[in-house]
Scaffold this motif. Structure first.
Motif, PDB file in Angstrom:
ATOM      1  N   UNK A 114     -16.373   6.374   1.965  1.00 13.25           N
ATOM      2  CA  UNK A 114     -16.577   7.780   1.590  1.00 13.25           C
ATOM      3  C   UNK A 114     -17.894   8.287   2.166  1.00 13.25           C
ATOM      4  N   UNK A 115     -18.888   7.443   2.187  1.00 17.26           N
ATOM      5  CA  UNK A 115     -20.195   7.830   2.741  1.00 17.26           C
ATOM      6  C   UNK A 115     -20.096   8.024   4.258  1.00 17.26           C
ATOM      7  N   UNK A 116     -19.263   7.238   4.920  1.00 11.92           N
ATOM      8  CA  UNK A 116     -19.025   7.451   6.360  1.00 11.92           C
ATOM      9  C   UNK A 116     -18.278   8.765   6.558  1.00 11.92           C
ATOM     10  N   UNK A 117     -17.219   8.988   5.771  1.00 12.94           N
ATOM     11  CA  UNK A 117     -16.449  10.239   5.860  1.00 12.94           C
ATOM     12  C   UNK A 117     -17.370  11.437   5.682  1.00 12.94           C
ATOM     13  N   UNK A 118     -18.297  11.360   4.702  1.00  8.14           N
ATOM     14  CA  UNK A 118     -19.217  12.471   4.413  1.00  8.14           C
ATOM     15  C   UNK A 118     -20.367  12.585   5.401  1.00  8.14           C
ATOM     16  N   UNK A 141     -10.718   1.382  12.278  1.00 10.27           N
ATOM     17  CA  UNK A 141     -10.278   1.583  10.901  1.00 10.27           C
ATOM     18  C   UNK A 141      -9.894   3.048  10.728  1.00 10.27           C
ATOM     19  N   UNK A 142      -8.776   3.283  10.065  1.00  5.23           N
ATOM     20  CA  UNK A 142      -8.329   4.647   9.770  1.00  5.23           C
ATOM     21  C   UNK A 142      -8.327   4.798   8.258  1.00  5.23           C
ATOM     22  N   UNK A 143      -9.142   5.728   7.754  1.00  7.66           N
ATOM     23  CA  UNK A 143      -9.280   5.912   6.310  1.00  7.66           C
ATOM     24  C   UNK A 143      -8.930   7.342   5.924  1.00  7.66           C
ATOM     25  N   UNK A 144      -8.297   7.528   4.760  1.00  7.48           N
ATOM     26  CA  UNK A 144      -8.081   8.903   4.296  1.00  7.48           C
ATOM     27  C   UNK A 144      -9.420   9.515   3.883  1.00  7.48           C
ATOM     28  N   UNK A 145      -9.549  10.817   4.077  1.00 10.99           N
ATOM     29  CA  UNK A 145     -10.793  11.491   3.673  1.00 10.99           C
ATOM     30  C   UNK A 145     -11.020  11.387   2.168  1.00 10.99           C
ATOM     31  N   UNK A 179      -9.073   6.992  -2.156  1.00 12.38           N
ATOM     32  CA  UNK A 179      -7.990   6.289  -2.832  1.00 12.38           C
ATOM     33  C   UNK A 179      -8.176   4.825  -2.482  1.00 12.38           C
ATOM     34  N   UNK A 180      -7.980   3.963  -3.453  1.00 13.64           N
ATOM     35  CA  UNK A 180      -8.275   2.555  -3.224  1.00 13.64           C
ATOM     36  C   UNK A 180      -7.166   1.818  -2.484  1.00 13.64           C
ATOM     37  N   UNK A 181      -5.906   2.138  -2.765  1.00 18.93           N
ATOM     38  CA  UNK A 181      -4.813   1.378  -2.168  1.00 18.93           C
ATOM     39  C   UNK A 181      -3.721   2.311  -1.670  1.00 18.93           C
ATOM     40  N   UNK A 197     -11.245   1.091  -0.544  1.00 22.37           N
ATOM     41  CA  UNK A 197     -10.841   2.421  -0.081  1.00 22.37           C
ATOM     42  C   UNK A 197      -9.743   2.137   0.931  1.00 22.37           C
ATOM     43  N   UNK A 198      -8.585   2.748   0.759  1.00 23.65           N
ATOM     44  CA  UNK A 198      -7.468   2.504   1.663  1.00 23.65           C
ATOM     45  C   UNK A 198      -7.923   2.584   3.109  1.00 23.65           C
ATOM     46  N   UNK A 199      -7.548   1.595   3.898  1.00 26.19           N
ATOM     47  CA  UNK A 199      -7.830   1.629   5.332  1.00 26.19           C
ATOM     48  C   UNK A 199      -6.836   0.758   6.074  1.00 26.19           C
ATOM     49  N   UNK A 200      -6.450   1.246   7.230  1.00 22.50           N
ATOM     50  CA  UNK A 200      -5.575   0.489   8.113  1.00 22.50           C
ATOM     51  C   UNK A 200      -6.411   0.020   9.290  1.00 22.50           C
ATOM     52  N   UNK A 201      -6.228  -1.248   9.629  1.00 23.38           N
ATOM     53  CA  UNK A 201      -6.864  -1.831  10.806  1.00 23.38           C
ATOM     54  C   UNK A 201      -5.933  -1.613  11.993  1.00 23.38           C
ATOM     55  N   UNK A 202      -6.465  -1.100  13.075  1.00 23.89           N
ATOM     56  CA  UNK A 202      -5.713  -0.970  14.322  1.00 23.89           C
ATOM     57  C   UNK A 202      -6.438  -1.852  15.334  1.00 23.89           C
TER      58      UNK A 202
END
Length: 143
Positions: free
Chosen positions: A14-18, A47-51, A54-56, A102-107
């Motif tokens: 979240x701190x990266x998103x912000x 890493x792709x994270x929703x803004x 959400x944890x999962x 925090x939900x994230x997908x590894x690509x």
């Protein structure tokens, strides 16, 4: 800054998103922020994270699933092309082995014989078809 887990204020992602923490961003839109993993399996590991915090995956609101996975799909193609990869590994954890809650997908860009072995754990078989049918039935019942 509070560490209330419901608002994500103590969350590294979240701190990266912000913009409070630096990251090598590769994509951002209204739904997601994508950035390079600080400890990549291979160069280009993103890493792709929703803004929103959400944890999962099961916490992701239904209306956010399409925009989130649409972005994951676009980032995956970009990583493969940019890294001249033969393919990719796209994965996420829910709770177990989830280093940041925090939900994230590894690509991860992949090449044949790159040393990464499909799944990272031993795989097995069902003892018999009856056991497999029973497991399938339990999952269907929850859907």
């Amino acid at each position: 800054m509070s560490a209330d887990p419901t608002d994500g204020s103590g969350c590294v992602f979240c701190r990266i998103v912000d913009g409070e923490l630096p990251a090598f961003r590769v994509h951002e839109d209204g739904a997601v922020v994508a950035f390079l993993d600080r400890r990549p399996l291979f160069p280009g590991h993103t890493l792709v994270v929703p803004r929103s915090h959400v944890e999962t995956l099961t916490d992701l609101p239904e209306e956010s699933v399409g925009p989130y996975f649409g972005a994951v799909r676009r980032v995956t193609g970009a990583v493969e092309r940019a890294m001249e990869a033969e393919g990719s590994f796209v994965a996420g954890n829910n709770r177990v082995s989830q280093s940041v809650p925090h939900l994230h997908m590894h690509v991860v860009p992949r090449r044949r014989k790159d040393g990464l072995r499909g799944f990272f754990w031993p795989r097995g078989r069902y003892p018999d078809e009856s056991e497999a049918r029973g497991v399938a039935a339990r999952i269907r019942a929850e859907l």
